[in-house]
Scaffold this active site. Structure first.
Site, short mmCIF file in Angstrom:
data_model
loop_
_atom_site.label_atom_id
_atom_site.label_comp_id
_atom_site.label_asym_id
_atom_site.label_seq_id
_atom_site.Cartn_x
_atom_site.Cartn_y
_atom_site.Cartn_z
N ASP A 9 77.85 81.58 50.60
CA ASP A 9 78.39 82.50 51.61
C ASP A 9 79.12 83.65 50.90
O ASP A 9 79.50 83.52 49.75
CB ASP A 9 79.35 81.76 52.57
CG ASP A 9 79.36 82.37 53.96
OD1 ASP A 9 78.82 81.75 54.89
OD2 ASP A 9 79.89 83.50 54.13
N ASP B 5 76.39 87.20 47.80
CA ASP B 5 75.86 88.06 48.86
C ASP B 5 74.34 87.95 48.81
O ASP B 5 73.71 88.33 47.81
CB ASP B 5 76.32 89.50 48.58
CG ASP B 5 75.81 90.48 49.62
OD1 ASP B 5 74.90 90.15 50.40
OD2 ASP B 5 76.33 91.62 49.62
N VAL B 6 73.74 87.44 49.88
CA VAL B 6 72.29 87.19 49.84
C VAL B 6 71.46 88.49 49.81
O VAL B 6 70.26 88.45 49.59
CB VAL B 6 71.80 86.28 51.01
CG1 VAL B 6 72.36 84.88 50.87
CG2 VAL B 6 72.13 86.89 52.37
N TYR C 141 69.37 92.55 66.33
CA TYR C 141 69.41 91.10 66.08
C TYR C 141 68.15 90.40 66.63
O TYR C 141 67.49 89.66 65.88
CB TYR C 141 70.70 90.51 66.68
CG TYR C 141 70.80 89.01 66.57
CD1 TYR C 141 71.22 88.40 65.39
CD2 TYR C 141 70.46 88.20 67.66
CE1 TYR C 141 71.29 87.02 65.29
CE2 TYR C 141 70.53 86.81 67.56
CZ TYR C 141 70.95 86.23 66.39
OH TYR C 141 71.03 84.85 66.30
N LYS D 214 65.25 88.37 64.52
CA LYS D 214 64.93 86.95 64.74
C LYS D 214 63.43 86.76 65.04
O LYS D 214 62.84 85.74 64.68
CB LYS D 214 65.82 86.38 65.84
CG LYS D 214 67.29 86.28 65.43
CD LYS D 214 67.49 85.21 64.37
CE LYS D 214 68.67 85.42 63.48
NZ LYS D 214 68.86 84.35 62.48
N ASN E 44 67.85 78.90 55.20
CA ASN E 44 68.28 80.30 55.32
C ASN E 44 68.97 80.49 56.66
O ASN E 44 68.32 80.65 57.69
CB ASN E 44 67.05 81.23 55.24
CG ASN E 44 66.57 81.46 53.83
OD1 ASN E 44 67.36 81.73 52.92
ND2 ASN E 44 65.26 81.37 53.62
N1 NAD Z 1 75.53 80.75 67.44
C1 NAD Z 1 74.49 80.65 68.22
O1 NAD Z 1 74.58 80.37 69.43
C2 NAD Z 1 73.11 80.85 67.63
C3 NAD Z 1 72.00 80.83 68.48
C4 NAD Z 1 70.74 81.00 67.95
C5 NAD Z 1 70.58 81.18 66.58
N2 NAD Z 1 71.68 81.20 65.76
C6 NAD Z 1 71.45 81.40 64.34
O2 NAD Z 1 72.18 80.42 63.62
C7 NAD Z 1 72.67 80.96 62.40
C8 NAD Z 1 74.18 80.80 62.33
O3 NAD Z 1 74.75 81.53 63.42
P1 NAD Z 1 76.34 81.62 63.60
O4 NAD Z 1 76.58 82.05 64.99
O5 NAD Z 1 76.99 80.39 63.10
O6 NAD Z 1 76.67 82.84 62.63
P2 NAD Z 1 78.07 83.24 61.90
O7 NAD Z 1 78.18 84.73 61.95
O8 NAD Z 1 79.20 82.43 62.43
O9 NAD Z 1 77.79 82.78 60.41
C9 NAD Z 1 76.97 83.49 59.56
C10 NAD Z 1 77.47 83.26 58.14
O10 NAD Z 1 76.67 84.06 57.27
C11 NAD Z 1 77.54 84.63 56.31
N3 NAD Z 1 76.95 85.86 55.79
C12 NAD Z 1 76.78 87.04 56.45
N4 NAD Z 1 76.25 87.96 55.63
C13 NAD Z 1 76.07 87.35 54.42
C14 NAD Z 1 75.58 87.79 53.17
N5 NAD Z 1 75.17 89.06 52.99
N6 NAD Z 1 75.53 86.90 52.15
C15 NAD Z 1 75.97 85.63 52.32
N7 NAD Z 1 76.47 85.16 53.48
C16 NAD Z 1 76.52 86.01 54.51
C17 NAD Z 1 78.85 84.90 57.05
O11 NAD Z 1 79.95 85.06 56.17
C18 NAD Z 1 78.95 83.66 57.92
O12 NAD Z 1 79.65 82.63 57.27
C19 NAD Z 1 72.21 82.42 62.37
O13 NAD Z 1 71.04 82.54 61.63
C20 NAD Z 1 71.98 82.74 63.83
O14 NAD Z 1 71.04 83.77 64.02
C21 NAD Z 1 72.94 81.05 66.26
#
Ligand code: NAD
Length: 260
Positions: free
Chosen positions: A36, A59-60, A149, A153, A85
């Site tokens: 992260d 940073d990815v 977004y 996706k 991922n």
């Molecule tokens: N929360 C939901 O309801 C939901 C629904 C459908 C899909 N998703 C998917 O699930 C996954 C997690 O969602 P979430 O809501 O927990 O997201 P979030 O924003 O809480 O977490 C994302 C994480 O990615 C990290 N991140 C961002 N940019 C980065 C980078 N450049 N390098 C490394 N790390 C980086 C952030 O620091 C964070 O810890 C995502 O792929 C999202 O699209 C979430």
């Protein structure tokens, strides 16, 4: 245990959702590299899992960071079996999104998945490897005020098919998981920690009449990571409480309205 002896990388592992995925994979016997950009959150998440977890602050979107993620994993465990991922950006201003917003969000959400997959591939080859890309219900429907977004996706679902096609030569399976509304950092913040309110808002558009739990989605990811799903590749798995099964009529009976 599903993942005894396997080595997994989980990106976006500092947040509520990602750390639950890392914890679940470790609970199934995997050694896990949490990745992260959130240094403090990532350290805390890894420490809470214990000895079989390490954190790499990276940073990815940065190619040398991507290489470092792989080299740290290999130094510690000399192979890679699973790549999740999950890191994402929600930076999206809908129709007003700037070019910079488009490019930076697509960079985190889509391009980085491809780059990490390419970097991990040689070290996953011949080990029955499994890559899981996080997509979303947002990949299939329009949502008000959101453009970047959902497009990212949707691209992930297609990227998953492309990766599955070409990585099959190395025995690597690639699938996506599409959650519905899932209790996560963004929901915690927006609802001010009110889970009951979040479930009530989610109820009309999920057959389960609630938001999902990250642990429930993590179980689907662990299953796809395991050899139990050796016949599954190139697929998008709904982990959405029936959101995608429901049509515009929702779970209400519309026909009687004609007779009323
Ligand atoms: N929360 C939901 O309801 C939901 C629904 C459908 C899909 N998703 C998917 O699930 C996954 C997690 O969602 P979430 O809501 O927990 O997201 P979030 O924003 O809480 O977490 C994302 C994480 O990615 C990290 N991140 C961002 N940019 C980065 C980078 N450049 N390098 C490394 N790390 C980086 C952030 O620091 C964070 O810890 C995502 O792929 C999202 O699209 C979430």
């Amino acid at each position: 245990m599903l993942l005894e002896g396997k080595v997994a990388i989980v990106t976006g592992a500092a947040t509520l959702f990602g750390r639950e995925v890392a914890r679940t994979l470790a609970g199934e016997g995997a050694s896990v590299v949490l990745v992260d950009i959130d240094d403090a959150g990532g350290r805390e998440a890894a420490a809470s899992i214990g000895d079989r977890a390490v954190f790499v602050c990276a940073d990815v979107t940065n190619d040398s960071d991507v290489e470092r993620i792989i080299s740290v994993t290999l130094e510690r465990w000399s192979g890679i079996d699973v790549l999740v991922n999950l890191a994402c950006s929600y930076n999206d201003a809908g129709a007003e999104s700037t070019r910079e917003q488009w490019l930076s969000t697509l960079n985190v959400n889509v391009v980085s998945m491809a780059m990490l997959g390419a970097a991990a591939r040689p070290h996953m080859a011949g080990r029955g490897g499994s890559i899981i890309n996080l997509s979303s219900i947002s990949s299939k429907v329009a949502q008000t005020g959101r453009w970047v977004y959902p497009v990212s996706k949707a691209a992930i679902v297609q990227l998953t098919r492309n990766m599955a096609m070409d990585y099959a030569a190395d025995g690597i399976r690639v699938n996506s998981v599409s959650p519905g509304w899932t209790w996560s950092a963004i929901m915690d913040t927006l609802s001010k920690g009110d889970r009951a309110k979040t479930h009530a808002v989610a109820a009309p558009f999920h057959l389960t009449r609630r938001a999902g739990d990250p642990q429930e989605v993590a179980q689907v990811i662990a299953f796809l990571a395991s050899d139990r799903t050796s016949v599954v590749t190139g697929a998008d798995w709904a982990a959405d409480g029936g959101y995608s099964a429901m049509g515009p009529e929702q779970a209400a009976s519309a026909i009687p309205l004609l007779e009323a």
